[in-house]
Write a protein that holds these residues in place. Structure first.
Motif, PDB file in Angstrom:
ATOM      1  N   TYR A  17       0.851  -1.201   0.000  1.00 32.90           N
ATOM      2  CA  TYR A  17       0.000   0.000   0.000  1.00 32.90           C
ATOM      3  C   TYR A  17       0.876   1.237   0.000  1.00 32.90           C
ATOM      4  O   TYR A  17       1.949   1.264   0.601  1.00 32.90           O
ATOM      5  N   TYR A  18       0.394   2.273  -0.632  1.00 31.77           N
ATOM      6  CA  TYR A  18       1.039   3.582  -0.520  1.00 31.77           C
ATOM      7  C   TYR A  18       0.059   4.536   0.142  1.00 31.77           C
ATOM      8  O   TYR A  18      -1.156   4.389  -0.008  1.00 31.77           O
ATOM      9  N   GLY A  19       0.581   5.533   0.822  1.00 35.90           N
ATOM     10  CA  GLY A  19      -0.265   6.568   1.424  1.00 35.90           C
ATOM     11  C   GLY A  19      -0.787   6.151   2.782  1.00 35.90           C
ATOM     12  O   GLY A  19      -0.625   5.015   3.215  1.00 35.90           O
ATOM     13  N   GLN A  26      -4.103   0.484  -2.308  1.00 40.00           N
ATOM     14  CA  GLN A  26      -3.409  -0.790  -2.461  1.00 40.00           C
ATOM     15  C   GLN A  26      -2.801  -0.861  -3.854  1.00 40.00           C
ATOM     16  O   GLN A  26      -3.487  -0.643  -4.859  1.00 40.00           O
ATOM     17  N   ILE A  27      -1.537  -1.176  -3.920  1.00 35.43           N
ATOM     18  CA  ILE A  27      -0.826  -1.216  -5.200  1.00 35.43           C
ATOM     19  C   ILE A  27      -0.597  -2.655  -5.645  1.00 35.43           C
ATOM     20  O   ILE A  27      -0.733  -2.978  -6.811  1.00 35.43           O
ATOM     21  N   LEU A  28      -0.237  -3.516  -4.691  1.00 30.49           N
ATOM     22  CA  LEU A  28      -0.048  -4.927  -5.028  1.00 30.49           C
ATOM     23  C   LEU A  28      -1.105  -5.758  -4.305  1.00 30.49           C
ATOM     24  O   LEU A  28      -1.369  -5.551  -3.118  1.00 30.49           O
ATOM     25  N   GLY A  48       1.856   2.074 -14.041  1.00 25.95           N
ATOM     26  CA  GLY A  48       1.129   2.213 -12.783  1.00 25.95           C
ATOM     27  C   GLY A  48       0.603   0.901 -12.246  1.00 25.95           C
ATOM     28  O   GLY A  48      -0.098   0.876 -11.235  1.00 25.95           O
ATOM     29  N   SER A  49       0.956  -0.216 -12.880  1.00 27.33           N
ATOM     30  CA  SER A  49       0.421  -1.492 -12.434  1.00 27.33           C
ATOM     31  C   SER A  49       1.192  -2.054 -11.235  1.00 27.33           C
ATOM     32  O   SER A  49       0.782  -3.058 -10.664  1.00 27.33           O
ATOM     33  N   GLY A  50       2.294  -1.433 -10.881  1.00 28.62           N
ATOM     34  CA  GLY A  50       3.012  -1.881  -9.684  1.00 28.62           C
ATOM     35  C   GLY A  50       4.293  -2.643  -9.955  1.00 28.62           C
ATOM     36  O   GLY A  50       4.857  -3.253  -9.050  1.00 28.62           O
ATOM     37  N   LYS A  51       4.799  -2.583 -11.179  1.00 24.25           N
ATOM     38  CA  LYS A  51       6.008  -3.329 -11.540  1.00 24.25           C
ATOM     39  C   LYS A  51       7.208  -2.863 -10.714  1.00 24.25           C
ATOM     40  O   LYS A  51       7.935  -3.671 -10.121  1.00 24.25           O
ATOM     41  N   THR A  52       7.395  -1.532 -10.711  1.00 26.27           N
ATOM     42  CA  THR A  52       8.545  -1.006  -9.983  1.00 26.27           C
ATOM     43  C   THR A  52       8.411  -1.300  -8.498  1.00 26.27           C
ATOM     44  O   THR A  52       9.386  -1.643  -7.827  1.00 26.27           O
ATOM     45  N   THR A  53       7.183  -1.193  -8.007  1.00 26.45           N
ATOM     46  CA  THR A  53       6.947  -1.481  -6.589  1.00 26.45           C
ATOM     47  C   THR A  53       7.368  -2.911  -6.267  1.00 26.45           C
ATOM     48  O   THR A  53       8.079  -3.157  -5.283  1.00 26.45           O
ATOM     49  N   THR A 206      10.127  -4.240 -18.047  1.00 25.85           N
ATOM     50  CA  THR A 206      10.288  -3.506 -19.301  1.00 25.85           C
ATOM     51  C   THR A 206       8.958  -3.237 -19.991  1.00 25.85           C
ATOM     52  O   THR A 206       7.975  -3.946 -19.805  1.00 25.85           O
ATOM     53  N   HIS A 207       8.932  -2.177 -20.737  1.00 24.97           N
ATOM     54  CA  HIS A 207       7.845  -1.888 -21.659  1.00 24.97           C
ATOM     55  C   HIS A 207       8.289  -2.189 -23.085  1.00 24.97           C
ATOM     56  O   HIS A 207       7.547  -2.008 -24.023  1.00 24.97           O
ATOM     57  N   ASP A 208       9.543  -2.566 -23.177  1.00 31.76           N
ATOM     58  CA  ASP A 208      10.179  -2.630 -24.489  1.00 31.76           C
ATOM     59  C   ASP A 208       9.936  -3.999 -25.124  1.00 31.76           C
ATOM     60  O   ASP A 208      10.526  -5.001 -24.749  1.00 31.76           O
TER      61      ASP A 208
END
Ligand SMILES: Nc1ncnc2c1ncn2[C@@H]1O[C@H](COP(=O)(O)OP(=O)(O)OP(=O)(O)O)[C@@H](O)[C@H]1O
Ligand SMILES: [Mg+2]
Lengths: 310, 393
Positions: A17-19, A26-28, A48-53, A206-208
């Protein structure tokens, strides 16, 4: 799952969760997966789907909030800061932007990646850093600072920094985002070959679409939930089409897609998924089926005239 | 470039702080210049401050006495108030006392014989038969003061009184006017000016009274008391205090100096001004260092977060910032010190004040500089502590 005990990453019901208070989001959602040793796993998903998180959690850059997360044999949920830092030292990080220290030469930057492991003598640092730079094809640029290098060269220095400490796992977040096609390809190939030589596990966001082919496995995140492979393929239709278009007559594919209704396409893809499931899971030494092969299988079905009529 | 390569090859692991500074040569130069300026400012202020104390205490220290009698309502330099000479004779009656000697002090008007410009000079009247002053030149010349209308001139007086010291010869004495009375300089001594006194002439009591015809022999400004051998000065002081009327101060040499020092330190703003100047120097220096380090941290936030992300501990990154602080301290101190050394010399020459760069002060200021830089470093570190390594992804 067999061998999951010594898998480098075991994620169970991970929520994040963030915030705070009413802003808490909830992010994940209940992310569960296991990444076996030596695999190259690509994480895809919309922005924004939570990959980096997910990546920062696996990389011990954030403390897990709920669920269980085991990385390189250490339980990260409930671990203190020092324990997180110790796990970080065994991971090679490659960031979207190279994040090299501008005041330092390429060699000195790479030395930093080795020095942090504490496993190399001071006199060793330079020699091993330069050997690593040579491995990424930058032997003659070792003394240059970041600003004197091209974008692709910088990213290769960053890769050298991530790999010089011989990490058991490499986490990379969009390593090719700032690179053109050729240098992006080069960077990924280097990562792949260096990882293969050492059996390093690689988790790559990646988005690539151009680099999906190096993956042993693709994890697809959609609104913080891991999707099945089928869903992943559907969600990645665009990407698939792009791949197909590279190998076939583009116009033809476009017509094909235009002519197809959604149910037909879905059943086609599910057929493809079934075909994929039949493919024996490759063991460590065996041949791996990478995404282009799946793509080709899907393409074969799409092209099959009988199917198309159905 | 080739030079840089050999240079980095010599050092297997170069200090990161230094590299960060060296990477921005202009900023480094500005920082070093700023710190050097602060160091210079602090050294000059402290130098003038101690010169102030040292110079105002010259007479207190150089007169030969064990106990001084002094008016209750004055300090030495600023027109000492007179008191009756009877107190001196009364002191003579004490069994502790070996001898006494009166001193008359008042500013007079000196005419510069080269320019005819008039300027206030400190005129001191003493007993010419006694070696009451421990200052260069006095022992050989004081007996010449028995003559009429003769003075000894302080060759370390400010240059505005004329080049007396340079042109005086035994066979060619300098003649001029003091308080419009013709006098001749029959010898040179060396005392030096202070913040209250530009120059000094010494003369006999008789000559002094000729310069100040409306002043009385019975009113003196300072009484010098010499004790019998073996008598403790503090004990004798206490006995004299109870013995003499309270309209006169009875002080040992140390008391007298302390009283003067307290006056300059407390009652006048001068001591405070210099202390304030030194503190300002510190503040200016600290602000400069803080700005530089803060800029470094802000600019390299991503790089430092990256270091944290790849596993370096907080103290490693803090170390880079503190290393920069220490390097700046040393690099700024050296030119500041060199400039101060040069300025001390020229200021000492111009003002004839006792300005000298003592090792003590040099060390004190070095420590102050380190503390100043360290403080700024720690302030700048607050930002480093809040670094979130997850932010770099
Ligand atoms: N530090 C944070 N504080 C609050 N919200 C955040 C924070 N970091 C990310 N988010 C939010 O969490 C969600 C997931 O972010 P995340 O960076 O994981 O997405 P992503 O899949 O990596 O996206 P992209 O492909 O654009 O990089 C986003 O909606 C983002 O706005
Ligand atoms: Mg992201």
């Amino acid at each position: 799952m067999p061998g999951s005990a010594d898998a480098p990453v075991v994620v169970e019901n991970l929520n994040h969760y963030y915030g705070k208070g009413p802003l808490r989001r909830q992010i994940l959602h209940d992310v569960t997966t296991t990444i076996p040793a030596g695999e190259i796993v690509i994480v895809t998903g919309p922005s924004g789907s939570g990959k980096t998180t997910l990546l920062t959690l696996v990389g011990a850059l954030r403390a897990p909030q709920a669920g269980r997360l085991r990385v390189l044999g250490h339980q990260l949920d409930g671990a203190n800061r020092t324990a997180l830092e110790n796990v970080r030292r065994r991971i090679g990080f490659i960031f979207q932007s190279h994040n090299l220290l501008g005041a330092l030469s390429a060699s000195q930057n790479v030395q930093l990646g080795l020095r942090v492991t504490g496993r190399a003598a001071r006199v060793e640092l330079r020699r091993r850093a330069e050997a690593m730079l040579e491995a990424v094809g930058l032997a003659e640029h070792a003394h240059k600072r970041a600003e004197q290098l091209s974008g692709g060269q910088r990213q290769r220095v960053a890769i050298a920094r991530a790999l010089v400490g011989e990490p058991v796992m490499v986490l990379a977040d969009e390593p090719t985002a700032s690179l053109d096609k050729a240098s992006g390809r080069e960077v990924v190939d280097r990562m792949q070959s260096l990882a293969r030589e050492r059996g390093t596990t690689i988790l790559l966001v990646t988005h690539d679409n151009r680099i999906l082919d190096v993956a042993d496995r693709i994890l697809h995140l959609e609104d913080g939930r891991l999707a099945t492979f089928t869903d992943a393929v559907i969600a990645n239709t665009q990407q698939m089409m792009y791949l197909l278009a590279q190998n076939t007559d583009r116009q033809h594919v476009e017509q094909l897609v235009d002519a197809m209704d959604e149910t037909a396409f879905r059943s086609t893809l599910q057929g493809a998924d079934a075909a994929v499931a039949e493919i024996p899971r490759s063991d460590r030494d065996g041949e791996r089926r990478s995404l282009p092969e799946h793509a080709r299988a899907v393409a074969a079905r799409l092209y099959a005239p009988g199917r198309r009529a159905a | 470039m080739a030079a840089e390569r050999t240079w980095t090859r010599l050092l297997p692991s170069v200090p990161l702080g230094w590299l960060q500074l060296w990477h921005k040569p202009l900023r480094l130069t500005v920082a070093v210049a700023g710190i050097a300026f602060a160091v210079l400012l602090i050294l000059m202020q402290l130098g003038f401050r101690s010169a102030l104390f040292e110079s105002t205490l010259r007479f207190h220290e150089r007169f030969r006495y064990d106990i001084a009698l002094f008016s209750t309502d004055s300090v030495f330099i600023v027109r000492p108030a007179p008191f009756t000479i009877r107190r001196l004779y009364e002191a003579m009656g004490s069994p502790d006392v070996e001898s006494v000697s009166p001193v008359y002090i008042f500013p007079a008007t000196w005419k510069n014989p080269w320019t005819n410009a008039r300027r206030s000079i400190n005129a001191v009247g003493i007993d010419p038969t006694r070696n009451v002053l421990d200052t260069p030149g006095f022992a050989d010349t004081h007996s010449r003061l028995v003559g009429q209308d003769v003075v000894l001139f302080d060759r370390a007086s400010r240059p505005e009184f004329g080049p007396v010291g340079e042109s005086w010869r035994p066979d060619a004495p300098v003649s001029t006017e003091i308080n419009d009375r013709a006098v001749s300089v029959v010898g040179l001594v060396e005392i030096g000016p202070s913040f209250g006194i530009d120059g000094t002439v010494l003369t006999s009591v008789d000559n002094w009274l000729r310069l100040f015809p409306d002043r009385s022999r019975n009113q003196i400004q300072l009484g010098l008391v010499t004790l019998k051998p073996g008598v403790d000065a503090s004990d004798a002081r206490d006995r004299l205090r109870s013995y003499l009327p309270a309209d006169v101060l009875v002080m040992t040499k140390a008391d007298f100096a302390a009283r003067e020092k307290a006056y300059w330190n407390g009652a006048t703003p001068i001591g405070y001004v210099f202390a304030f100047g030194a503190i300002m120097g510190l503040v200016v220096g600290a602000i400069i260092v803080y700005q530089i380090l803060f800029a470094d941290v802000s600019e390299h936030l991503r790089e430092y977060a990256t270091l944290r992300a790849i596993g370096y501990r907080n103290r490693f990154v803090s170390g880079i910032v503190l290393q920069q602080a220490a390097i700046l301290a040393v690099l700024g101190y050296l030119p500041g010190m060199a400039a101060a050394w040069f300025l001390y010399r020229s200021a000492a020459h111009a003002t004839r004040l006792p300005l000298h760069l003592t090792t003590d002060r040099a060390l004190t200021v070095f420590v102050l500089t380190l503390v100043m830089c360290a403080l700024s470093g720690f302030l700048a570190l607050r930002k480093v502590r809040r670094l979130d390594p997850a932010e770099v992804f």
